[in-house]
Design a protein around this motif. Sequence first.
Motif, short mmCIF file in Angstrom:
data_model
loop_
_atom_site.label_atom_id
_atom_site.label_comp_id
_atom_site.label_asym_id
_atom_site.label_seq_id
_atom_site.Cartn_x
_atom_site.Cartn_y
_atom_site.Cartn_z
N PRO A 43 0.96 22.34 44.33
CA PRO A 43 1.40 21.77 43.05
C PRO A 43 0.58 20.54 42.65
CG PRO A 43 3.28 22.12 44.49
CD PRO A 43 2.06 22.36 45.32
N ALA A 44 0.20 19.74 43.66
CA ALA A 44 -0.55 18.51 43.35
C ALA A 44 -1.87 18.84 42.66
CB ALA A 44 -0.79 17.72 44.63
N LEU A 60 -2.69 21.63 40.99
CA LEU A 60 -2.44 22.18 39.65
C LEU A 60 -2.09 21.07 38.67
CD1 LEU A 60 -0.39 25.36 40.60
CD2 LEU A 60 -2.74 25.25 39.79
N TYR A 61 -1.30 20.12 39.14
CA TYR A 61 -0.87 18.98 38.31
C TYR A 61 -2.07 18.15 37.90
CZ TYR A 61 1.41 14.37 37.58
OH TYR A 61 1.83 13.16 37.10
N LEU A 62 -2.96 17.89 38.87
CA LEU A 62 -4.12 17.05 38.56
C LEU A 62 -5.10 17.75 37.62
CD1 LEU A 62 -4.74 15.39 42.02
CD2 LEU A 62 -3.93 14.30 39.94
N PHE A 117 -4.28 19.55 35.16
CA PHE A 117 -3.62 19.82 33.88
C PHE A 117 -4.50 19.58 32.64
CE2 PHE A 117 -1.52 17.50 30.41
CZ PHE A 117 -0.84 18.54 29.81
N PRO A 118 -5.23 18.45 32.55
CA PRO A 118 -5.96 18.21 31.29
C PRO A 118 -7.15 19.15 31.08
CG PRO A 118 -5.73 16.19 32.59
CD PRO A 118 -5.38 17.34 33.48
N VAL A 128 2.68 10.47 48.14
CA VAL A 128 1.86 11.48 47.45
C VAL A 128 2.39 11.73 46.05
CG1 VAL A 128 1.17 13.90 47.47
CG2 VAL A 128 1.12 12.58 49.60
N LEU A 130 0.73 10.74 42.33
CA LEU A 130 0.54 11.77 41.31
C LEU A 130 1.22 11.38 40.00
CD1 LEU A 130 0.98 14.95 43.51
CD2 LEU A 130 -1.12 14.19 42.41
N PHE A 141 -0.58 9.11 37.71
CA PHE A 141 -1.68 9.66 36.91
C PHE A 141 -1.28 9.83 35.44
CE2 PHE A 141 -3.92 10.38 40.73
CZ PHE A 141 -5.23 10.65 40.40
N HIS A 142 0.03 9.95 35.16
CA HIS A 142 0.45 10.12 33.77
C HIS A 142 1.39 9.03 33.29
CE1 HIS A 142 -0.81 14.35 34.54
NE2 HIS A 142 -1.28 14.20 33.33
N VAL A 178 3.15 18.58 31.50
CA VAL A 178 2.16 18.63 32.57
C VAL A 178 2.54 19.73 33.57
CG1 VAL A 178 0.98 17.31 34.34
CG2 VAL A 178 1.79 16.17 32.28
N THR A 179 1.53 20.50 34.00
CA THR A 179 1.75 21.57 34.96
C THR A 179 2.51 21.06 36.19
OG1 THR A 179 -0.48 22.20 34.34
CG2 THR A 179 0.57 23.50 36.08
N LEU A 180 3.68 21.62 36.44
CA LEU A 180 4.52 21.28 37.59
C LEU A 180 4.90 19.80 37.66
CD1 LEU A 180 2.97 23.61 40.30
CD2 LEU A 180 5.22 23.80 39.24
N GLY A 181 4.74 19.09 36.54
CA GLY A 181 5.13 17.68 36.51
C GLY A 181 6.61 17.51 36.83
N PHE A 211 8.38 19.34 38.67
CA PHE A 211 8.61 19.63 40.09
C PHE A 211 8.26 18.41 40.93
CE2 PHE A 211 6.99 21.37 44.15
CZ PHE A 211 8.14 21.99 44.60
N LEU A 212 7.09 17.82 40.68
CA LEU A 212 6.66 16.67 41.48
C LEU A 212 7.56 15.47 41.23
CD1 LEU A 212 2.88 17.33 41.07
CD2 LEU A 212 4.15 17.39 43.22
#
Lengths: 169, 563
Positions: A28-29, A31-33, A35-36, B49, B53, B56-57, B76-79, B81-82
């Motif tokens: 997930p980390a 994929l999240y990073l 994103f842009p 971790v 992450l 970052f946003h 944000v993708t899986l935001g 979730f994290l």
Amino acid sequence: VEATPRRGFLSIVAGAALAVAGAALAVPAVLYLLFPWGRRTVETGDDFSPVGPLASFPVGRFKRVEVISRRRDAWTLTPAVAVGAVWVRREEGAVHVFSTVCPHLACDVEWKGTSFECPCHESAYAPDGARLAGPARRGLDPLEHRVRDGVLEVRYVRFKPDTAERTPA
Amino acid sequence: MGRLRDWLEDRVGYRQPLERLLYEPVPGGARWRYVFGSALLFTFGVQLVTGVLLAFHYTPSATDAWSSVWYIQENVTLGWFLRGLHHFGAMAMVVLLAVHALQTFASGAYKKPRELNWIVGVLMAGIVLAFALTGYLLPWDQKGYYATKVATNMVGSVPLVGEALQQVIQGGNEYGQLTLPRFYALHVFVLPGLLLGLLGLHLWLFRRHGVAFPAHLAPEEAVRRAQPFWPHQAARDGLFALAVFAAIVALTVAYRGAPIFAPADPARPFDVARPEWYFLFLFQLMKYLPGDWEILTTVVLPGGALLFLCALPFLDRGPSRALAARKGFAAAFFGALAGVLALTGLALYEDAADPAFAEKIAAAEKEAAKFRALAHQGIPPEGPTALATPEEKAERLFADKCGTCHAYQGKGAKSAPDLTGWGTRAWIAAFLKNPKAPDKYGYEKSNFVKKGGMPDLKLSPQEIAALVEWIFEEAGEPHDRKLAAQGRKAFETGGCDMCHAYGKPFKAPNLQGWWSRTWLEKMLRDPADPNLFGERNQMKVPPLADGERKLLADWLLSLRKGR
């Protein structure tokens, strides 16, 4: 430490537990990073924006004006904000509109009376936008424009820098 | 591989320290009861971790914090979730902390020679709670805002230093632009730095003295039964950490991540402000104490507990680690724990038993959902509190531009007709019955009264009902056709046409299309038009943008929809 079957088994258990938890977090980390990537996080209005009465632009020399349009920047929506600037010159029967963004690496080009110059890497452009000198791979970017009720309107677009062809960024 | 390792060993010399780390003997053998400390370490790793992450946003600014969290949550993708892992990971840390402390206390591991490590642990627990407090505010939503305000106001109530301390913590006399960056800096730089430093010390001291093996084992017996950390204890630690992680993931998925309430707005109330559940015992205690005793919950109790815990190894100096040998201290420790649990239970019970609380929570969640949905259209630069539905925008516009003369639902001035229920059948009927009522055209200084205006026509209820239907027909609203036809006839025969004309200007307003959208938009542009109020007009339309005019017209028309 001597190796026994039980130790081997427990090592696998310990290692597997760490690996599973690590992967469950790492995938997930990543994929999240990412994103842009490939996403238009900043978008400006793609319609024509008025930049001033046509008569306000001088004949025979370039004038710099800001283009006010709508901008969506991640979560923020600004209804009217300067999204960029253009160089405008009026001539008998024609109007030249160039983006002020240097097609080399996107510094802001300056009008020097007879030609455009980029203050960063010394690219130079003719009054018709053609490339004269420097590292740029294409001439200045002309922008689509029209005149409505005596007012000059410009459709502002940013193009990818440092390419020979013109593609929207 | 082997050659690469040898090459690295030659240059770094990692083998000996690694072996010492992994093959450290565990006296008395590996046990499940030792897993909590390493599970805490693991969960802290998850927090690090996921926290990095999120950074970052996340944007620590009063105007953008809520929006950035919303963006993480919904874009944000899986935001989601994290962020959920970070939220439930924080809870897991508090639970594990309690269990770890309990296990350490039960095994008497605070006693000589481990006194300092116990104290380091107590300090680390305080830091974990500080993490929770600072993190709660970061989304800048109503819940975090109001709950954290309580906490900082508590700090402010401390005698002598409280006010200064509060201003330093919150960045001034009030929550504002300076508040979030401070909480953020504490949460992501200061506290992690402190915790990592203390963690290093904690592990160093732990390795120096080893686990506190069960008290009933003789030292020689414990040494004889020792097992290396890897893989015996590591397998247990790893499996338990994995179980904790699975629980965090399960909670995250079950709740679709962490909650986010409506954006923080000091002008809007939030009547279900509660601290995170592990602070509920203090919250509950405050309910019982009169204001003068507040210092008990703000200073005496937390400070006393901290002091007692730090002093414990020096107060309880008996040589035995067996629980039976320290009944008094065990009673104090477990008694305090029972008190905390009881207060927490009470706080939860009181909210659960209060039907009004459930309603308020539901209302707060509805409000939150509204803001989350509106945010998809884009959030104005002034921040998410400016987000509003078209009706809310129109109501505000109305209060601002029209409320100086017109009343609406009890608010606004009374120097023009009251627009509550405006345009509905009931409103028009009341108007026809008595046009000069004070809430209709009989307001003070009305030309309607001064210059004669529409007389009381002494209409019968049937005539009024018919005229109302006819006006609804003209307005383009659903209507009773038979009645409307009668109304049209009443207009022509009942004397209305002495003043009103149909289709052209006359002494009184032209009634063609009266109350339709076109008519309303004309009214909002130029009410002095000869087809409208003409020279009798008193309505001054404030400057309106076209969008605003449409917004107002939509809203005014919606007021009578179907009524």
